[in-house]
Design a protein around this motif. Structure first.
Motif, short mmCIF file in Angstrom:
data_model
loop_
_atom_site.label_atom_id
_atom_site.label_comp_id
_atom_site.label_asym_id
_atom_site.label_seq_id
_atom_site.Cartn_x
_atom_site.Cartn_y
_atom_site.Cartn_z
N LYS A 187 39.15 28.52 44.23
CA LYS A 187 39.61 27.85 45.45
C LYS A 187 39.12 26.41 45.53
CE LYS A 187 40.52 31.98 48.10
NZ LYS A 187 40.40 32.73 49.36
N MET A 188 37.98 26.13 44.92
CA MET A 188 37.47 24.76 44.89
C MET A 188 38.41 23.82 44.14
SD MET A 188 33.40 25.47 44.25
CE MET A 188 33.02 23.78 43.85
N VAL A 189 39.03 24.34 43.08
CA VAL A 189 39.88 23.48 42.25
C VAL A 189 41.36 23.55 42.64
CG1 VAL A 189 38.28 23.58 40.31
CG2 VAL A 189 40.18 25.22 40.43
N GLY A 190 41.69 24.41 43.63
CA GLY A 190 43.06 24.40 44.13
C GLY A 190 43.87 25.66 43.96
N PHE A 191 43.29 26.72 43.35
CA PHE A 191 44.02 27.97 43.23
C PHE A 191 43.87 28.78 44.50
CE2 PHE A 191 43.46 26.87 38.74
CZ PHE A 191 44.73 27.15 38.24
N ASN A 192 44.93 29.48 44.87
CA ASN A 192 44.92 30.22 46.13
C ASN A 192 44.35 31.62 45.99
OD1 ASN A 192 45.48 30.50 48.91
ND2 ASN A 192 47.35 31.61 48.46
N SER A 193 44.24 32.10 44.75
CA SER A 193 43.73 33.45 44.53
C SER A 193 43.03 33.54 43.19
CB SER A 193 44.87 34.48 44.61
OG SER A 193 45.76 34.31 43.53
N LYS A 194 42.17 34.54 43.08
CA LYS A 194 41.46 34.76 41.83
C LYS A 194 42.42 35.19 40.73
CE LYS A 194 37.68 37.49 39.84
NZ LYS A 194 36.65 38.53 40.10
N SER A 195 43.42 35.99 41.08
CA SER A 195 44.36 36.49 40.07
C SER A 195 45.18 35.35 39.45
CB SER A 195 45.30 37.53 40.68
OG SER A 195 46.04 36.98 41.76
N SER A 196 45.65 34.41 40.29
CA SER A 196 46.42 33.29 39.75
C SER A 196 45.53 32.38 38.91
CB SER A 196 47.07 32.50 40.88
OG SER A 196 46.10 31.96 41.76
N PHE A 197 44.28 32.24 39.31
CA PHE A 197 43.32 31.43 38.54
C PHE A 197 43.06 32.07 37.18
CE2 PHE A 197 38.60 30.55 37.85
CZ PHE A 197 38.82 29.32 37.24
N ASN A 198 42.80 33.38 37.18
CA ASN A 198 42.54 34.09 35.92
C ASN A 198 43.73 33.98 34.97
OD1 ASN A 198 39.97 34.94 36.56
ND2 ASN A 198 40.61 36.92 37.36
N LEU B 149 32.27 25.66 35.63
CA LEU B 149 31.72 26.86 35.00
C LEU B 149 30.59 26.53 34.02
CD1 LEU B 149 35.09 28.76 34.34
CD2 LEU B 149 33.25 29.52 35.87
N GLN B 150 30.60 25.30 33.47
CA GLN B 150 29.57 24.89 32.53
C GLN B 150 28.39 24.21 33.21
OE1 GLN B 150 31.99 22.39 30.04
NE2 GLN B 150 32.49 24.04 28.60
N SER B 151 28.50 23.98 34.50
CA SER B 151 27.44 23.28 35.22
C SER B 151 26.27 24.22 35.53
CB SER B 151 27.98 22.69 36.52
OG SER B 151 28.33 23.72 37.42
N LYS B 152 25.13 23.62 35.80
CA LYS B 152 23.94 24.42 36.12
C LYS B 152 24.08 25.11 37.47
CE LYS B 152 20.80 21.42 33.51
NZ LYS B 152 19.61 20.52 33.58
N GLU B 153 24.91 24.55 38.33
CA GLU B 153 25.08 25.11 39.67
C GLU B 153 26.13 26.22 39.72
OE1 GLU B 153 25.23 21.84 39.06
OE2 GLU B 153 23.22 21.31 39.77
N SER B 154 26.72 26.57 38.58
CA SER B 154 27.84 27.52 38.58
C SER B 154 27.43 28.90 39.09
CB SER B 154 28.43 27.64 37.18
OG SER B 154 27.47 28.17 36.28
N ASP B 155 26.13 29.25 38.94
CA ASP B 155 25.68 30.55 39.40
C ASP B 155 25.72 30.67 40.92
OD1 ASP B 155 25.24 31.44 36.84
OD2 ASP B 155 23.13 30.83 36.80
N LYS B 156 25.81 29.54 41.60
CA LYS B 156 25.86 29.57 43.06
C LYS B 156 27.23 30.02 43.58
CE LYS B 156 22.67 25.65 43.58
NZ LYS B 156 22.53 24.27 44.13
N TYR B 157 28.23 29.96 42.70
CA TYR B 157 29.60 30.23 43.13
C TYR B 157 30.19 31.45 42.40
CZ TYR B 157 28.92 25.32 44.37
OH TYR B 157 28.42 24.14 44.86
N THR B 158 31.01 32.17 43.10
CA THR B 158 31.77 33.25 42.47
C THR B 158 32.97 32.65 41.73
OG1 THR B 158 33.20 33.57 44.40
CG2 THR B 158 31.14 34.83 44.33
N ILE B 159 33.58 33.44 40.88
CA ILE B 159 34.79 32.98 40.18
C ILE B 159 35.88 32.63 41.20
CG2 ILE B 159 36.63 33.65 38.59
CD1 ILE B 159 33.96 33.13 37.22
N GLU B 160 36.00 33.46 42.23
CA GLU B 160 37.00 33.19 43.26
C GLU B 160 36.68 31.90 44.01
OE1 GLU B 160 39.24 35.46 46.99
OE2 GLU B 160 37.44 36.34 46.08
N GLY B 161 35.39 31.65 44.24
CA GLY B 161 34.99 30.42 44.91
C GLY B 161 35.35 29.19 44.11
#
Length: 409
Positions: A375-386, A360-372
């Motif tokens: 899932k990149m770090v291992g969460f199966n859903s946006k709700s569980s990640f949040n 989220l702090q990287s310059k490339e973070s705008d390329k990805y959605t929060i849900e993306g």
């Protein structure tokens, strides 16, 4: 279609629905040999019997009602215990039905015994009783007694069961929640929260029915329609959930077998004293045979293994690590609990959250959605990640990203 036709259809639908699911769960039991399918099949069978008896009562098939009346209350009182035992099988690994399990059916058995005098009444008088019982009978004292037993079952035992099993379900699911957090890095489809929500909905449904009587809604047809629609919806939900529900037990191997295969008997018994006990771990692991050297070896191997980011797999569990480190899950859980003062679930999700913060702090973070990113770090859903992110940082991932972006301006 008039109201009467709708009433007849809705009175028959629950019987058909329960019968179909009963056959389905019996088939699943014979295919998979998993005990929870047996208990939910029995629940559906008893439910089918219950609705069959109410159908015959509504439509005054008195000759059959006279015989089935005896079974009505015992069957009704067996429904919640059967569903609880189904939930218990889902939440308790390798659950076996023991003698004390029959205590759940004590109210049902007690009522069945109390209603025995009804069996000795002539059939003609049984028909007279279930038809309304107007006039007199040679067995007035028996029917008075039966009426009071029935009222006690309806107003005391059934309502008491709802309260008792609400508590038992809550306790069962809390225990299950703590259990899975020591084994799994995720909760989707295994936390079984739907069981508690279902019971709360069931209680709300009965409160609604009781209120209709309290406020004078005495239309039998209207009450039956509401009752049947409610039960069709509730039990369709139970049936679908029962079919698609993951068998949590099948995701857990037998720790005793794993430990045995590793020949842990060769490890000399030694009492571990930890300066950072997790919860009651000082007591929990007081009899552990894990030596201090073995504990340090597991910890070092664990630290090295986690650098490979195995937690990117969303269904990552403690056995994945144990297999890689050639240890057993009990020892691995002990090392995590005593060293980090957290359970496996929180241990793994800390890695995921830290990596997510970096992304989220990287310059490339705008390329990805929060849900993306989730899932990149291992969460199966946006709700569980949040939920996990806010629990750890105090803010949502979106707010974290906004605050970082603002600080860089």
């Amino acid at each position: 279609m008039n109201v009467s036709d709708l009433d007849k259809i809705l009175s028959f639908v629950p019987i058909t629905e329960a019968a179909i699911f009963c056959l389905l769960f019996v088939t699943l039991f014979y295919v998979h040999r998993q005990r929870h399918f047996l208990f939910i099949a029995l629940y559906k069978f008893f439910l089918m019997a219950f609705f069959s008896m109410t159908f015959m009562f509504y439509y005054k098939i008195q000759s059959v009602v006279a015989i089935s009346f005896y079974f009505t209350m015992p069957i009704t009182l067996a429904l919640l215990p059967l569903f609880y035992l189904y939930a218990d099988c889902l939440t308790t690994p390798f659950k076996k039905f023991r003698t004390r399990g029959w205590l759940h059916f004590l109210p049902s058995i007690t009522i069945a015994i109390a209603l025995v005098p009804y069996l000795f009444v002539p059939n003609s008088e049984k028909v007279w009783y279930v038809s309304g019982g107007y006039g007199s009978s040679e067995n007035d004292w028996i029917f008075t007694y039966i009426t009071w037993i029935f009222r006690f079952g309806v107003f005391i035992l059934i309502n008491g069961q709802l309260m008792v099993y609400l508590y038992l379900f809550k306790r069962l699911l809390n225990r299950h929640k703590n259990s899975i957090e020591h084994v799994f890095s995720y909760k989707e489809n295994i936390d079984l929260r739907w069981l508690l929500n279902l019971l709360l909905g069931f209680i709300l449904f009965f409160i609604t029915l009781n209120l209709t009587h309290i406020f004078g809604v005495k239309d039998d047809v209207f009450n039956r329609i509401v009752f049947n629609i409610g039960f069709v919806g509730i039990n369709l939900y139970i049936g679908i959930k029962g079919v698609i529900q993951l068998n949590v037990n099948s995701l857990i191997k037998n720790d005793d077998q794993i430990a045995e295969s590793l020949q842990i008997n060769d490890i000399l018994p030694i009492e571990i004293t930890s300066s950072k006990p997790y919860g009651d771990s000082a007591t929990k692991y007081s009899t552990s045979r894990l030596s201090e050297d073995a504990k340090n070896q597991i910890l070092n191997d664990l630290v090295s293994f986690m650098k490979e980011k195995p937690y990117h797999k969303f269904n990552f569990n403690i056995e994945d690590i144990a297999n890689q480190l050639k240890t057993n899950t009990r020892y691995l859980s002990q090392v995590i609990n005593e060293t980090y003062e957290i359970n496996f679930f929180n241990y793994v999700n800390q890695f995921r959250i830290e990596e997510a913060k970096t992304l989220l702090q990287s310059k490339e973070s705008d390329k990805y959605t929060i849900e993306g990113i989730a899932k990149m770090v291992g969460f199966n859903s946006k709700s569980s990640f949040n939920g996990a992110f806010k629990k750890t940082t105090g803010i949502t991932p979106s707010d974290f990203k906004k605050s970082f972006t603002s600080s860089q301006r």
